[in-house]
Design a protein around this motif. Sequence first.
Motif, PDB file in Angstrom:
ATOM      1  N   TYR A  38       0.804  -1.246   0.009  1.00  0.00           N
ATOM      2  CA  TYR A  38      -0.114  -0.040   0.097  1.00  0.00           C
ATOM      3  C   TYR A  38       0.884   1.147   0.010  1.00  0.00           C
ATOM      4  O   TYR A  38       2.024   1.311   0.484  1.00  0.00           O
ATOM      5  CB  TYR A  38      -0.850   0.018   1.359  1.00  0.00           C
ATOM      6  CG  TYR A  38      -1.903  -1.060   1.232  1.00  0.00           C
ATOM      7  CD1 TYR A  38      -3.424  -0.649   0.726  1.00  0.00           C
ATOM      8  CD2 TYR A  38      -1.662  -2.303   1.838  1.00  0.00           C
ATOM      9  CE1 TYR A  38      -4.304  -1.820   0.783  1.00  0.00           C
ATOM     10  CE2 TYR A  38      -2.799  -3.316   1.882  1.00  0.00           C
ATOM     11  CZ  TYR A  38      -3.806  -2.946   1.173  1.00  0.00           C
ATOM     12  OH  TYR A  38      -4.880  -4.020   1.368  1.00  0.00           O
TER      13      TYR A  38
ATOM     14  N   ILE B 239      -1.779   4.568   4.828  1.00  0.00           N
ATOM     15  CA  ILE B 239      -2.721   3.689   5.602  1.00  0.00           C
ATOM     16  C   ILE B 239      -4.280   4.305   5.164  1.00  0.00           C
ATOM     17  O   ILE B 239      -4.594   5.384   5.198  1.00  0.00           O
ATOM     18  CB  ILE B 239      -2.591   4.280   7.064  1.00  0.00           C
ATOM     19  CG1 ILE B 239      -1.258   3.757   7.511  1.00  0.00           C
ATOM     20  CG2 ILE B 239      -3.499   3.598   7.939  1.00  0.00           C
ATOM     21  CD1 ILE B 239      -0.748   4.215   8.874  1.00  0.00           C
TER      22      ILE B 239
ATOM     23  N   ASN C 110      -0.266   0.571   4.937  1.00  0.00           N
ATOM     24  CA  ASN C 110       0.954   1.147   5.822  1.00  0.00           C
ATOM     25  C   ASN C 110       1.274   2.306   4.960  1.00  0.00           C
ATOM     26  O   ASN C 110       1.144   2.704   3.687  1.00  0.00           O
ATOM     27  CB  ASN C 110       2.062   0.188   5.832  1.00  0.00           C
ATOM     28  CG  ASN C 110       2.768  -0.271   4.490  1.00  0.00           C
ATOM     29  OD1 ASN C 110       3.496   0.634   3.838  1.00  0.00           O
ATOM     30  ND2 ASN C 110       2.218  -1.344   3.977  1.00  0.00           N
ATOM     31  N   ASP C 111       2.343   3.119   5.752  1.00  0.00           N
ATOM     32  CA  ASP C 111       2.792   4.360   5.033  1.00  0.00           C
ATOM     33  C   ASP C 111       4.400   4.278   5.134  1.00  0.00           C
ATOM     34  O   ASP C 111       4.923   5.402   4.780  1.00  0.00           O
ATOM     35  CB  ASP C 111       2.381   5.717   5.806  1.00  0.00           C
ATOM     36  CG  ASP C 111       2.760   5.348   7.521  1.00  0.00           C
ATOM     37  OD1 ASP C 111       3.585   4.532   7.874  1.00  0.00           O
ATOM     38  OD2 ASP C 111       2.578   6.242   8.216  1.00  0.00           O
ATOM     39  N   VAL C 112       4.913   3.041   4.991  1.00  0.00           N
ATOM     40  CA  VAL C 112       6.296   2.999   4.785  1.00  0.00           C
ATOM     41  C   VAL C 112       6.721   2.392   3.328  1.00  0.00           C
ATOM     42  O   VAL C 112       8.019   2.609   2.965  1.00  0.00           O
ATOM     43  CB  VAL C 112       6.941   1.972   5.779  1.00  0.00           C
ATOM     44  CG1 VAL C 112       6.701   2.683   7.233  1.00  0.00           C
ATOM     45  CG2 VAL C 112       6.262   0.560   5.833  1.00  0.00           C
ATOM     46  N   TYR C 113       5.871   1.561   2.686  1.00  0.00           N
ATOM     47  CA  TYR C 113       6.223   1.190   1.561  1.00  0.00           C
ATOM     48  C   TYR C 113       6.589   2.007   0.428  1.00  0.00           C
ATOM     49  O   TYR C 113       7.522   1.943  -0.332  1.00  0.00           O
ATOM     50  CB  TYR C 113       5.059   0.124   0.925  1.00  0.00           C
ATOM     51  CG  TYR C 113       5.534  -0.618   0.007  1.00  0.00           C
ATOM     52  CD1 TYR C 113       6.176  -2.055   0.146  1.00  0.00           C
ATOM     53  CD2 TYR C 113       5.107  -0.223  -1.397  1.00  0.00           C
ATOM     54  CE1 TYR C 113       6.745  -2.624  -1.173  1.00  0.00           C
ATOM     55  CE2 TYR C 113       5.560  -1.019  -2.624  1.00  0.00           C
ATOM     56  CZ  TYR C 113       6.460  -2.377  -2.437  1.00  0.00           C
ATOM     57  OH  TYR C 113       6.641  -3.034  -3.448  1.00  0.00           O
TER      58      TYR C 113
ATOM     59  N   GLU D 141      10.143  -1.078   8.512  1.00  0.00           N
ATOM     60  CA  GLU D 141       9.846  -0.149   9.584  1.00  0.00           C
ATOM     61  C   GLU D 141      10.779   0.887   9.444  1.00  0.00           C
ATOM     62  O   GLU D 141      10.151   2.018  10.321  1.00  0.00           O
ATOM     63  CB  GLU D 141       9.798  -0.807  10.868  1.00  0.00           C
ATOM     64  CG  GLU D 141       8.920  -2.063  11.301  1.00  0.00           C
ATOM     65  CD  GLU D 141       9.049  -3.196  10.547  1.00  0.00           C
ATOM     66  OE1 GLU D 141      10.080  -3.588  10.044  1.00  0.00           O
ATOM     67  OE2 GLU D 141       8.127  -4.047  10.682  1.00  0.00           O
TER      68      GLU D 141
END
Length: 214
Positions: free
Chosen positions: A81, A84, A98-101, A212
């Motif tokens: 994604y 989020i 998620n907001d890391v990919y 992470e």
Amino acid sequence: MPVWQRVYEEINDPDFVLICAAQDTGGEAVAGPIFDAANPTYVQVVDEDHVISSAFNFVNVPSAAWIDETGRIVRIDEGTYAAIHEIGDGEEKFVFGNDVYAQAVKDWVANGARSRFAQSTATVSGNIRKHSFDQRKADAAFRLANLFRAHGWQAKAEQYWEMARSLNPDSINFIRQNLTLTEEGSAGETFRKVVMDYANQGKDYYRPLDLEEA
């Protein structure tokens, strides 16, 4: 999709190619308006038979593979994604993504093979889900079901669709595709129950991301 469009514009690198493949048996009639509404400037493909998911053995969307300029897969993860997301309110709220990919993708485009998120050949090989014989039969049955459905042979379509489901019950792709033909759609109560069932059983339908620190 609009979030990935923003990410694509932020990267703004002519050597970076983003390909979005809609895995939907409804074809252009279903996926086309979604693409049109998002107005993306990257490549869009409609994959009616889930050929891409079959090739990479993805079990749910969105999923992705990073392919470098030599054609080598340097990362293959699931749960890809760009942000989020939240659906519903209160106790019915369903949070996913998620907001890391997206940040990891940016790092890879900027640094190439030096990116800490690019994986070795051994890691990629270990992360690719191996196809079982039943999965391959399930993929064939799924495509036969789509062919029969397209020609109006509903009974045959249902027969082979159920065969695909029984041969590969862990394919969330199959479950969600079937749900698109219902009133609630592919992200409604039934799908959320599937997610909860997986969680209660200690199963992951997405491989946990190791991003992470992105």
